[in-house]
Design an enzyme around this catalytic site. Sequence first.
Site, PDB file in Angstrom:
ATOM      1  N   GLN A  98      95.811  41.694 -33.545  1.00 37.71           N
ATOM      2  CA  GLN A  98      96.276  41.996 -34.616  1.00 37.71           C
ATOM      3  C   GLN A  98      96.951  43.598 -34.279  1.00 37.71           C
ATOM      4  O   GLN A  98      97.769  44.159 -34.827  1.00 37.71           O
ATOM      5  CB  GLN A  98      95.334  42.694 -35.766  1.00 37.71           C
ATOM      6  CG  GLN A  98      94.504  41.362 -36.266  1.00 37.71           C
ATOM      7  CD  GLN A  98      93.316  42.065 -36.794  1.00 37.71           C
ATOM      8  OE1 GLN A  98      93.210  42.234 -38.248  1.00 37.71           O
ATOM      9  NE2 GLN A  98      92.126  42.139 -36.096  1.00 37.71           N
ATOM     10  N   ASN A  99      96.855  43.912 -32.792  1.00 36.17           N
ATOM     11  CA  ASN A  99      97.447  45.076 -32.105  1.00 36.17           C
ATOM     12  C   ASN A  99      98.915  44.896 -31.888  1.00 36.17           C
ATOM     13  O   ASN A  99      99.327  43.714 -31.523  1.00 36.17           O
ATOM     14  CB  ASN A  99      96.578  45.480 -31.034  1.00 36.17           C
ATOM     15  CG  ASN A  99      95.174  45.816 -31.319  1.00 36.17           C
ATOM     16  OD1 ASN A  99      94.922  45.953 -32.487  1.00 36.17           O
ATOM     17  ND2 ASN A  99      94.327  45.911 -30.442  1.00 36.17           N
ATOM     18  N   VAL A 100      99.774  45.801 -32.022  1.00 37.51           N
ATOM     19  CA  VAL A 100     101.211  45.889 -31.562  1.00 37.51           C
ATOM     20  C   VAL A 100     101.418  46.755 -30.434  1.00 37.51           C
ATOM     21  O   VAL A 100     102.565  46.955 -30.036  1.00 37.51           O
ATOM     22  CB  VAL A 100     102.028  46.203 -32.907  1.00 37.51           C
ATOM     23  CG1 VAL A 100     101.772  45.397 -34.258  1.00 37.51           C
ATOM     24  CG2 VAL A 100     101.571  47.832 -33.267  1.00 37.51           C
ATOM     25  N   HIS A 120     100.700  40.429 -35.639  1.00 33.48           N
ATOM     26  CA  HIS A 120     101.440  41.710 -36.192  1.00 33.48           C
ATOM     27  C   HIS A 120     102.653  42.223 -35.618  1.00 33.48           C
ATOM     28  O   HIS A 120     103.261  43.121 -35.927  1.00 33.48           O
ATOM     29  CB  HIS A 120     100.446  42.813 -36.683  1.00 33.48           C
ATOM     30  CG  HIS A 120      99.382  42.471 -37.745  1.00 33.48           C
ATOM     31  ND1 HIS A 120      98.297  43.215 -38.043  1.00 33.48           N
ATOM     32  CD2 HIS A 120      99.348  41.388 -38.420  1.00 33.48           C
ATOM     33  CE1 HIS A 120      97.488  42.652 -38.845  1.00 33.48           C
ATOM     34  NE2 HIS A 120      98.214  41.644 -39.291  1.00 33.48           N
ATOM     35  N   CYS A 150     121.321  41.964 -40.148  1.00 27.98           N
ATOM     36  CA  CYS A 150     121.550  40.841 -39.597  1.00 27.98           C
ATOM     37  C   CYS A 150     120.676  39.971 -38.601  1.00 27.98           C
ATOM     38  O   CYS A 150     119.516  40.662 -38.858  1.00 27.98           O
ATOM     39  CB  CYS A 150     122.935  41.095 -38.490  1.00 27.98           C
ATOM     40  SG  CYS A 150     122.718  41.964 -37.055  1.00 27.98           S
ATOM     41  N   CYS A 189     125.938  45.236 -35.971  1.00 26.48           N
ATOM     42  CA  CYS A 189     126.518  45.518 -37.408  1.00 26.48           C
ATOM     43  C   CYS A 189     126.500  46.895 -37.761  1.00 26.48           C
ATOM     44  O   CYS A 189     126.980  47.063 -38.883  1.00 26.48           O
ATOM     45  CB  CYS A 189     126.134  44.477 -38.341  1.00 26.48           C
ATOM     46  SG  CYS A 189     124.305  44.960 -38.734  1.00 26.48           S
ATOM     47  N   THR A 205      87.436  44.860 -34.399  1.00 26.15           N
ATOM     48  CA  THR A 205      88.170  44.838 -35.767  1.00 26.15           C
ATOM     49  C   THR A 205      87.262  45.200 -36.813  1.00 26.15           C
ATOM     50  O   THR A 205      85.870  44.872 -36.808  1.00 26.15           O
ATOM     51  CB  THR A 205      89.074  43.547 -35.827  1.00 26.15           C
ATOM     52  OG1 THR A 205      89.527  43.722 -37.058  1.00 26.15           O
ATOM     53  CG2 THR A 205      88.097  42.191 -35.604  1.00 26.15           C
ATOM     54  N   ALA A 235      83.818  48.217 -26.413  1.00 20.99           N
ATOM     55  CA  ALA A 235      84.139  46.817 -25.892  1.00 20.99           C
ATOM     56  C   ALA A 235      84.543  47.062 -24.514  1.00 20.99           C
ATOM     57  O   ALA A 235      84.234  46.354 -23.590  1.00 20.99           O
ATOM     58  CB  ALA A 235      85.355  46.538 -26.601  1.00 20.99           C
TER      59      ALA A 235
END
Length: 255
Positions: A101-103, A119, A130, A149, A187, A230
């Site tokens: 889920q980490n970006v 995500h 665009c 654009c 999480t 962890a």
Amino acid sequence: MRADLEMVKALLDGSRRVVVLTGAGISAESGVPTFRGRDGLWRNHRPEDLARPDAFEAHPDLVWEFYNWRRRLVAGCEPNPAHRALAELERVLPNFLLITQNVDGLHVRAGSRKLVQMHGSLWQVKCTVCTHAREDFGELPALPECPVCGHLLRPGVVWFGEPLVPGVLRIAIDRVSKADVFLAVGTSGLVQPAASFHQLAKDHGAVTVEVNLEPTPVSGFMDFALHGPAGEILPELIAGIADTASARSTGGGGR
Ligand code: OAD
């Protein structure tokens, strides 16, 4: 806990299909703040209030400031032993998928390749008008513009209320429902659809395992709940498997 850890180690070693779901907690030891922890606030805003299309529409400058701050913060962080352990697990297990889920991109930097970023990524930007989209690791202006654009760019992440990247949910559901072992790491188990994956895995016969600093709302539904950092638990889990995998490949594993 030691006995449980040994049992999970044995399970992982004997399993054919392993799916791991990670959340913000796996990056906490790298120095990336979690969403709902004590350090979760950014300038008195809850991240959940900024990670939304309506917030971006109303205050694009504020939302971009938040994302530019996160990009700079994460650029100064390194993958930790938990990220590296999962990259190693991918290497030694035949059928493995990591769903994050980490970006923050730290799994990729640690070497994970069998990876679904549910995500999106802090390092993707896309045009609000665009189809222009690109990976960009550089410093961005306060309100970056599309080179095609001229309209406003936005972060290439999935915000609350937005659908996931097409295909991502289908792959995740397919692989979770075929897993022998499902591991949820760092999480809070509060954000859908990922919060339902452990149930889906269990309904299809998987053994479910949680690795978290503390008990979560889903701990009671897991077959095993390993509580601690962890960055300490995952390397311990993986050490045994990496050893037996290399013993097997040299003919000493007995299987
Ligand atoms: P949360 O911030 O909700 O939860 C982080 C979890 O990590 C908590 O359960 C902590 O106990 C745990 N944790 C913290 N440090 C840890 C450590 N060193 N080792 C193990 N566990 C640790 O983050 P997520 O569950 O990832 O979505 O949040 C899910 C989604 O909600 C995010 O992807 C984001 C957010 O709003 C969007 O932006 C769409």
